[in-house]
Design a protein around this motif. Structure first.
Motif, PDB file in Angstrom:
ATOM      1  N   UNK A  12       0.822  -1.210   0.000  1.00  0.00           N
ATOM      2  CA  UNK A  12       0.000   0.000   0.000  1.00  0.00           C
ATOM      3  C   UNK A  12       0.856   1.261   0.000  1.00  0.00           C
ATOM      4  N   UNK A  13       1.947   1.248   0.760  1.00  0.00           N
ATOM      5  CA  UNK A  13       2.823   2.417   0.805  1.00  0.00           C
ATOM      6  C   UNK A  13       3.404   2.758  -0.551  1.00  0.00           C
ATOM      7  N   UNK A  14       3.769   1.730  -1.322  1.00  0.00           N
ATOM      8  CA  UNK A  14       4.312   1.967  -2.650  1.00  0.00           C
ATOM      9  C   UNK A  14       3.243   2.500  -3.603  1.00  0.00           C
ATOM     10  N   UNK A  15       2.025   1.977  -3.467  1.00  0.00           N
ATOM     11  CA  UNK A  15       0.923   2.473  -4.290  1.00  0.00           C
ATOM     12  C   UNK A  15       0.650   3.937  -3.975  1.00  0.00           C
ATOM     13  N   UNK A  16       0.694   4.276  -2.700  1.00  0.00           N
ATOM     14  CA  UNK A  16       0.500   5.669  -2.283  1.00  0.00           C
ATOM     15  C   UNK A  16       1.610   6.565  -2.856  1.00  0.00           C
ATOM     16  N   UNK A  17       2.849   6.089  -2.797  1.00  0.00           N
ATOM     17  CA  UNK A  17       3.974   6.848  -3.343  1.00  0.00           C
ATOM     18  C   UNK A  17       3.813   7.067  -4.842  1.00  0.00           C
ATOM     19  N   UNK A  18       3.368   6.024  -5.545  1.00  0.00           N
ATOM     20  CA  UNK A  18       3.180   6.116  -6.992  1.00  0.00           C
ATOM     21  C   UNK A  18       2.134   7.177  -7.324  1.00  0.00           C
ATOM     22  N   UNK A  19       0.998   7.137  -6.628  1.00  0.00           N
ATOM     23  CA  UNK A  19      -0.070   8.103  -6.902  1.00  0.00           C
ATOM     24  C   UNK A  19       0.403   9.524  -6.605  1.00  0.00           C
ATOM     25  N   UNK A  50       8.252  -1.445 -11.355  1.00  0.00           N
ATOM     26  CA  UNK A  50       7.516  -0.424 -10.617  1.00  0.00           C
ATOM     27  C   UNK A  50       7.799  -0.512  -9.127  1.00  0.00           C
ATOM     28  N   UNK A  51       7.855  -1.734  -8.600  1.00  0.00           N
ATOM     29  CA  UNK A  51       8.125  -1.918  -7.178  1.00  0.00           C
ATOM     30  C   UNK A  51       9.504  -1.388  -6.812  1.00  0.00           C
TER      31      UNK A  51
END
Length: 347
Positions: free
Chosen positions: A160-167, A210-211
């Protein structure tokens, strides 16, 4: 001369373009296909809402700033609406709670919530900054079971943290995204979302680029915010971000390692302070405030990097004595370096 790629066109909106007494009505009409807004008190004195939006190949990203409000997507509106997509709601600053089937879901600053527009809901927003990421149902049909399963819930998986960073990166650097980069970033987001919701071996493999880029961005940001802490090291970063040492080492391999990156970031921050004509702090104060506890070592490392001493930087800063760029590659830079993405079910 070669033409530069054109940047993404942003759609911008603000109720401040209207007279105060018409501002609430204006935003109500703008969001009418999505939901109905409940009229708050004293809207005649104005109701501030603004957003910027852009399309990322079937992914609509909207960055909202809004005063507190209550909204409802009624069953009647769902039936007559042709909008049945999903959306990720990222609370960048504020608090929101949603009612769905007698259940209350709360989302605070930093949370990601998944919402389906195929269902009715009521929501209260306390005001602040919200990002909505609209997911086209046809484009993401391959991920539909996972998306529907987490509808109206706060996402809390390991990624989730990585998804948040991406957005966050997409929003902050939207003006830099070119048309050629859109497809790459759209695929990257799809891969990361799939790995977040369904972390199978295949999904994790598809999202590996991406990760890695997301982990690097997240770690760099953490380092930047903690330069003053003497305990800033591999163990501290791994514990704080929930990363393994191997993952962190891999992320910084192209930067010469974690320790070298931290040292360079600290020296660059010190140089910026030392060469600023209005910064009157002692050299030792600046060094200590950026994590250096040994002044002799600091002076030696500073001169090795810049070719002159901290005292010379402090006393004789001039236009031609410019530090190497402190801008490290962003997540977008890493993802757009390569377009070698194999085809898989992201459509």
């Amino acid at each position: 001369m070669e033409d530069k790629p054109s940047s993404t066109a942003l759609v911008e909106y603000s109720t401040l373009d209207f007279e105060p007494k018409h501002q609430f009505e204006a935003i109500s009409q703008a969001v009418a296909p999505i939901c109905q807004l409940k009229k708050p008190y004293s809207v005649d004195v104005g109701f501030s809402v603004k957003f910027s939006a852009f399309d990322l190949c079937g992914i609509d990203i909207i960055d909202w700033e809004s005063e507190p409000t209550t909204s409802e997507r009624s069953s009647k509106l769902v039936r007559k609406s042709d909008l049945d997509n999903w959306a990720i709601l990222f609370v960048r600053d504020g608090f929101r709670y949603d009612e769905l089937n007698d259940c209350l879901v709360k989302a605070k600053t930093g949370d990601l919530m998944l919402a389906s527009y195929a269902q009715s809901w009521k929501s209260h927003w306390e005001g602040g900054n919200l990002v909505t990421v609209g997911l086209d149902r046809d484009k993401f049909s391959w991920l539909a079971p996972c998306l529907d399963e987490v509808n109206r819930s706060v996402l809390n998986g390991a990624l989730t943290g990585l998804l948040r960073t991406f957005i966050s990166t997409l929003v902050d650097e939207a003006h830099k995204i070119t048309g050629d980069q859109k497809q790459v970033l759209s695929r990257s987001f799809s891969d990361l979302l799939a790995a977040s919701l369904d972390p199978t071996a295949d999904n994790l493999h598809n999202a590996s680029t991406t990760l890695n880029a997301g982990r690097l961005t997240m770690a760099r940001e953490f380092i930047r915010k903690n330069l003053a802490r003497p305990e800033l090291n591999v163990d501290f970063i791994c514990k704080s971000l929930g990363m393994s040492r191997r993952t962190l080492y891999n992320a910084f391999e192209e930067h010469g390692g974690v320790a070298k990156y931290i040292k360079t970031a600290r020296l660059q921050a010190c140089y910026k302070a030392l060469s600023h004509e209005t910064d009157y702090r002692f050299i030792s104060t600046i060094a200590y405030q950026h994590g250096f506890t040994n002044m002799s070592l600091f002076s030696r490392q500073f001169k090795d990097l810049y070719g002159f001493s901290p005292r010379e930087a402090h006393d004789h800063a001039s236009a031609h004595e410019v530090a190497p760029s402190s801008r490290s590659p962003t997540l977008l830079d890493h993802l757009c370096k390569s377009k070698n993405y194999g085809d898989h079910g992201t459509g």
